[in-house]
Design a protein around this motif. Sequence first.
Motif, PDB file in Angstrom:
ATOM      1  N   GLN A   1       0.817  -1.202   0.000  1.00 62.66           N
ATOM      2  CA  GLN A   1       0.000   0.000   0.000  1.00 62.66           C
ATOM      3  C   GLN A   1       0.861   1.267   0.000  1.00 62.66           C
ATOM      4  OE1 GLN A   1      -3.739   0.460   0.364  1.00 62.66           O
ATOM      5  NE2 GLN A   1      -3.433  -1.526  -0.655  1.00 62.66           N
TER       6      GLN A   1
ATOM      7  N   LEU B   1      -6.510  -5.745  -2.430  1.00 60.63           N
ATOM      8  CA  LEU B   1      -6.814  -4.320  -2.415  1.00 60.63           C
ATOM      9  C   LEU B   1      -6.079  -3.574  -3.524  1.00 60.63           C
ATOM     10  CD1 LEU B   1      -6.349  -3.595   1.412  1.00 60.63           C
ATOM     11  CD2 LEU B   1      -8.428  -4.365   0.239  1.00 60.63           C
TER      12      LEU B   1
ATOM     13  N   LYS C   1      -5.874   2.092  -1.550  1.00 57.36           N
ATOM     14  CA  LYS C   1      -7.174   2.000  -0.889  1.00 57.36           C
ATOM     15  C   LYS C   1      -7.124   2.517   0.543  1.00 57.36           C
ATOM     16  CE  LYS C   1     -10.362  -0.826   1.432  1.00 57.36           C
ATOM     17  NZ  LYS C   1     -10.388  -1.262   2.839  1.00 57.36           N
TER      18      LYS C   1
ATOM     19  N   ARG D   1      -6.649   6.387   0.796  1.00 56.85           N
ATOM     20  CA  ARG D   1      -7.860   7.131   0.458  1.00 56.85           C
ATOM     21  C   ARG D   1      -8.876   7.114   1.597  1.00 56.85           C
ATOM     22  NH1 ARG D   1      -9.421   7.873  -5.318  1.00 56.85           N
ATOM     23  NH2 ARG D   1      -7.587   7.552  -6.621  1.00 56.85           N
ATOM     24  N   GLN D   2      -8.993   5.982   2.273  1.00 56.41           N
ATOM     25  CA  GLN D   2      -9.951   5.918   3.378  1.00 56.41           C
ATOM     26  C   GLN D   2      -9.483   6.731   4.579  1.00 56.41           C
ATOM     27  OE1 GLN D   2     -10.357   1.526   3.387  1.00 56.41           O
ATOM     28  NE2 GLN D   2     -12.541   1.845   3.070  1.00 56.41           N
TER      29      GLN D   2
ATOM     30  N   CYS E   1     -15.954   1.485   0.076  1.00 58.25           N
ATOM     31  CA  CYS E   1     -15.590   1.870  -1.285  1.00 58.25           C
ATOM     32  C   CYS E   1     -16.245   0.908  -2.262  1.00 58.25           C
ATOM     33  CB  CYS E   1     -14.080   1.890  -1.475  1.00 58.25           C
ATOM     34  SG  CYS E   1     -13.293   0.266  -1.342  1.00 58.25           S
TER      35      CYS E   1
ATOM     36  N   TYR F   1     -16.230  -1.884  -5.359  1.00 62.38           N
ATOM     37  CA  TYR F   1     -15.433  -3.109  -5.492  1.00 62.38           C
ATOM     38  C   TYR F   1     -15.603  -3.686  -6.896  1.00 62.38           C
ATOM     39  CZ  TYR F   1     -19.848  -5.642  -5.047  1.00 62.38           C
ATOM     40  OH  TYR F   1     -21.120  -6.112  -5.248  1.00 62.38           O
TER      41      TYR F   1
ATOM     42  N   SER G   1     -14.719  -4.259   2.649  1.00 64.61           N
ATOM     43  CA  SER G   1     -13.983  -3.079   2.180  1.00 64.61           C
ATOM     44  C   SER G   1     -13.961  -1.953   3.199  1.00 64.61           C
ATOM     45  CB  SER G   1     -14.622  -2.549   0.888  1.00 64.61           C
ATOM     46  OG  SER G   1     -15.779  -1.770   1.160  1.00 64.61           O
TER      47      SER G   1
ATOM     48  N   TYR H   1     -14.702   4.985  -5.737  1.00 66.12           N
ATOM     49  CA  TYR H   1     -13.369   4.483  -6.086  1.00 66.12           C
ATOM     50  C   TYR H   1     -13.372   2.974  -5.923  1.00 66.12           C
ATOM     51  CZ  TYR H   1      -8.613   3.144  -4.672  1.00 66.12           C
ATOM     52  OH  TYR H   1      -7.407   2.507  -4.522  1.00 66.12           O
TER      53      TYR H   1
ATOM     54  N   GLY I   1     -11.639   0.128  -4.771  1.00 66.46           N
ATOM     55  CA  GLY I   1     -10.482  -0.160  -3.939  1.00 66.46           C
ATOM     56  C   GLY I   1     -10.375  -1.599  -3.489  1.00 66.46           C
ATOM     57  N   TYR I   2     -11.441  -2.371  -3.721  1.00 70.82           N
ATOM     58  CA  TYR I   2     -11.483  -3.741  -3.213  1.00 70.82           C
ATOM     59  C   TYR I   2     -11.785  -4.687  -4.361  1.00 70.82           C
ATOM     60  CZ  TYR I   2     -12.243  -7.459   0.216  1.00 70.82           C
ATOM     61  OH  TYR I   2     -12.137  -8.605   0.966  1.00 70.82           O
TER      62      TYR I   2
END
Length: 347
Positions: A32, A100, A104, A107-108, A123, A125, A165, A209, A211-212
Amino acid sequence: MDMMSNPLVSVLIPAYNCALFIEQAIYSIISQTYKNIEVLVCDDCSTDQTLDVLRRMSTLDTRIKVYHNSTNKGKVLTINKLFNISQGEYISFLDADDYLANDKIQRQVECFIDNPNLGLVGCNYASVSTNGMISQVSNLPLLDHDIRNYIMISRISDFCFCCASVMIPKKVYSVVGGYRHFFIHCCIGEDIDWILRILEKYPVRNIDYVGYFYRFHSNSLTRRVYFSPRDRHMHDIVAFLAKERKEVGVDFVETQNMEEYRRCIAEISLPYIQDKGLLYRKVIIEYSINKNRKMAFMYFRRLLKIERNCLNICKVFFLMLILLYTRNSYLIALKKIFNLSHLSSHI
């Protein structure tokens, strides 16, 4: 994001017989863009090489912390164990066969920093086949009021979050708690019940977005074959619990009100009492989807002894044959085209 804001994020992974995918799952976390993380992964007494893979990976990065259940405890108890161990200011999740997008978590965290009143951020998926092909991308409601409106008009099974997610502040766990023991013996709906209880206390959001990445197996067409109305209709029970909390502030799980529990089960069981063949028809379809010819034909023979409606018999027989002898990849495509949440629910 302000570089001075760098809270620790705990990523919780329950793992059971996932040796084929767990390495990609963990790499997607340690790769990440957001670096201040701890990866808490618990092997739930796997019978394959999952634990060996985890122990090897833990030597590659000190952020990976491996735990092991000496007996199989299931998702509810395993997640709650990891909740209690987690040290992060924020808590995130990953199912062991998913992965992921590389930014991700960042962003969260940024969303929480910009909106400190939020209790949960999810998010969009993508559904991914076992060979890595993306087959579907979600379009979930984003803002709090849109999410709540969606819940009011939709079925619980068509939930407005990809549950794995989501990210929450640790303080939310301190208030709401983890997954409830009511769901230990039937791991369906435990995460939806948990998120609904968060919604009752905090505003929430989804990020626009993807992300998952959710690994869509051929057996994603149906769940395990359940024979009790309670287990078959756990999403209906989750909805019943949410309605109770809205009306009186608590539900029968919290109060241990067995009378309310029995009333809920009686409502769910009524169609099976009125239609003796209903359970057999649903079970036949589910075994057919799973390509279990022996069990499908066994229950079809039992159905013949109690079913009085010839149309029902013919319908189930032809559908059984189609499901048994059609490739699941085609069935998955049809399921998406016709927006079928669970094939046996249409019998």
